[in-house]
Design a protein around this motif. Structure first.
Motif, mmCIF file in Angstrom:
data_model
loop_
_atom_site.group_PDB
_atom_site.id
_atom_site.type_symbol
_atom_site.label_atom_id
_atom_site.label_comp_id
_atom_site.label_asym_id
_atom_site.label_seq_id
_atom_site.Cartn_x
_atom_site.Cartn_y
_atom_site.Cartn_z
ATOM 1 N N HIS A 290 -55.414 13.003 -94.718
ATOM 2 C CA HIS A 290 -55.297 12.113 -93.556
ATOM 3 C C HIS A 290 -55.648 12.847 -92.259
ATOM 4 N N ARG A 291 -55.323 14.129 -92.182
ATOM 5 C CA ARG A 291 -55.751 14.904 -91.011
ATOM 6 C C ARG A 291 -57.274 15.015 -90.965
ATOM 7 N N LEU A 292 -57.882 15.205 -92.125
ATOM 8 C CA LEU A 292 -59.337 15.222 -92.178
ATOM 9 C C LEU A 292 -59.898 13.911 -91.652
ATOM 10 N N PHE A 293 -59.367 12.794 -92.129
ATOM 11 C CA PHE A 293 -59.905 11.495 -91.736
ATOM 12 C C PHE A 293 -59.714 11.236 -90.249
ATOM 13 N N TYR A 294 -58.614 11.706 -89.690
ATOM 14 C CA TYR A 294 -58.423 11.547 -88.247
ATOM 15 C C TYR A 294 -59.588 12.190 -87.491
ATOM 16 N N ARG B 112 -57.391 30.229 -97.311
ATOM 17 C CA ARG B 112 -57.514 29.204 -98.351
ATOM 18 C C ARG B 112 -56.398 28.191 -98.118
ATOM 19 N N THR B 113 -56.750 26.981 -97.740
ATOM 20 C CA THR B 113 -55.775 25.929 -97.484
ATOM 21 C C THR B 113 -56.282 24.618 -98.071
ATOM 22 N N LEU B 114 -55.362 23.678 -98.265
ATOM 23 C CA LEU B 114 -55.773 22.350 -98.711
ATOM 24 C C LEU B 114 -56.731 21.707 -97.715
ATOM 25 N N LEU B 115 -56.383 21.790 -96.446
ATOM 26 C CA LEU B 115 -57.229 21.177 -95.429
ATOM 27 C C LEU B 115 -58.599 21.844 -95.411
#
Length: 386
Positions: A111-115, A180-183
């Motif tokens: 959701h942060r990506l989509f923002y 290395r992170t999910l985001l």
């Protein structure tokens, strides 16, 4: 991420909040206007409350019931899933409580990506709308076969194990990665999809090849060479990470990811009114005020990178003070900044066709004049740099 506030009482609210801690109103994020709304219940739906409230009526995304989404959909519409969740193709087995927790971390990053994508006004198309539309599969290793995080013609697979902090750190250390992170995974993999959309179908192949190299080089052979021989000598002179040197596609995706890292972190700093002004002599290079909107198309890459240097150094110093690894353990050389400038111009429609044309090519299923045929690829992210 910007700071939000409750429209009813002006209490500070954060991106994932579902209730105002002051007035008790339900909160939901409305992606079309990128706004946080205060809500009152009304017969199974929600109406807006507070200053500037409209008469629009809302429902929460269906995934709200699992505690992984606070986005809204119009009550009069037929969509059960929000703008971000409707791109999901496979979610974890929710009969396992741990899977729900891991999926929640996945969705928080996605959701942060989509923002950010919405702030940049980038095209978004589902796989129901087009065979190469954007879709996500969140897969576990339950069948005994290790899941490879990667991209394949719009299908992005993320290994559920990456949402386990201990497992992800284990993989990061094993691969010798600084970050290395999910985001980071989401930002990198979607870079491959936007290469297809904005470069391949957007008439920007020539400019992109001049910047990132020959994308027609055999992808599998390039990765094998990278894994067998290690990073290119002096890769820091040309690439943002060692993995970026493996192939032109990976160079683009890594640079794309870092562009999103930078603009979203600066957006956060702008929202918080951050100023960096070190109390040391001759500190002009480490001084900045984040007093501009990084998403404004008129902002130049020079403005962005000149502000990013002192901000990143300050953030790294805070992390070190807490005994943590550097927040941004990368160095941006002149060639990398040039590549970031290409991404900056690409997302703002100054390279190739306008964004609307690129999106139209996707929706109609037609290829742009410079489109190329390529074999289906998969980005093997266990070896990646993000």
């Amino acid at each position: 991420m910007k700071l939000f506030s409750c429209p009813f009482c002006d209490q500070v609210a954060f991106f994932a909040n579902v209730v105002c801690e002051r007035c008790g109103h339900a909160l939901g994020f409305e992606p079309q206007d990128l706004a946080m709304l205060a809500l009152d219940p009304e017969g199974g739906i929600w109406t807006e409350a507070g200053k500037g409230a409209s008469e629009r009526r809302w429902r929460y995304c269906e995934n709200f019931t699992h505690g992984v989404c606070n986005w809204l959909v119009p009550a009069e519409g037929t969509d059960a899933l929000c703008l971000a969740c409707r791109h999901n193709l496979v979610i974890p087995n929710l009969s396992d409580a741990n899977n729900v927790l891991l999926w929640g971390k996945m969705e928080a990053a996605k959701h942060r990506l989509f923002y950010t994508l919405l702030r940049l006004k980038l095209p978004l198309v589902t796989r129901d709308e087009h065979p190469e539309g954007l879709g996500f599969e969140f897969l576990s290793d339950e069948g005994g076969e290790a899941v490879m995080t990667g991209h394949d013609n719009g299908l992005i697979t993320i290994a559920l194990a990456e949402a386990d902090d201990a497992e992800r750190e284990k993989r990061r250390a094993a691969m010798g990665e600084p970050y290395r992170t999910l985001l980071g995974h989401f930002r990198h993999e979607i870079g491959h999809w936007y290469w297809d959309r904005l470069v391949r179908d957007g008439g920007a192949l020539a400019e992109c090849r001049a910047m990132f190299g020959n994308d027609e080089e055999d992808y599998g052979e390039a990765l094998q060479r990278h894994y067998a021989n290690g990073p290119k000598p002096n890769w820091q002179d040309e690439y943002v990470s060692s993995y970026a040197g493996a192939h032109a596609w990976e160079d683009f995706a890594e640079t794309w990811a870092h562009y999103l890292h930078i603009v979203e972190t600066m957006n956060t700093g702008h929202s918080w009114g951050v100023t960096v002004s070190p109390r040391i002599p001759e500190n002009d290079l480490l001084r900045t005020r984040l007093d501009f909107d990084v998403f404004d198309p008129q902002v130049t890459i020079t403005q962005i990178t000149d502000a990013w240097l002192p901000l990143a150094m300050a953030l790294n110093s805070f992390n070190r003070a807490m005994g943590q690894q550097d927040l941004y353990p990368f160095v941006l050389g002149p060639k990398v900044i040039e590549k970031l400038g290409f991404i900056h111009d690409l997302v703002h429609g100054r390279v190739g066709h306008a964004l609307g044309a690129g999106a139209e090519v996707l929706v109609t299923g037609q290829r742009g004049p410079a489109a190329i045929q390529r074999e289906r690829r998969r980005s093997l992210w266990p070896f990646g740099g993000n």
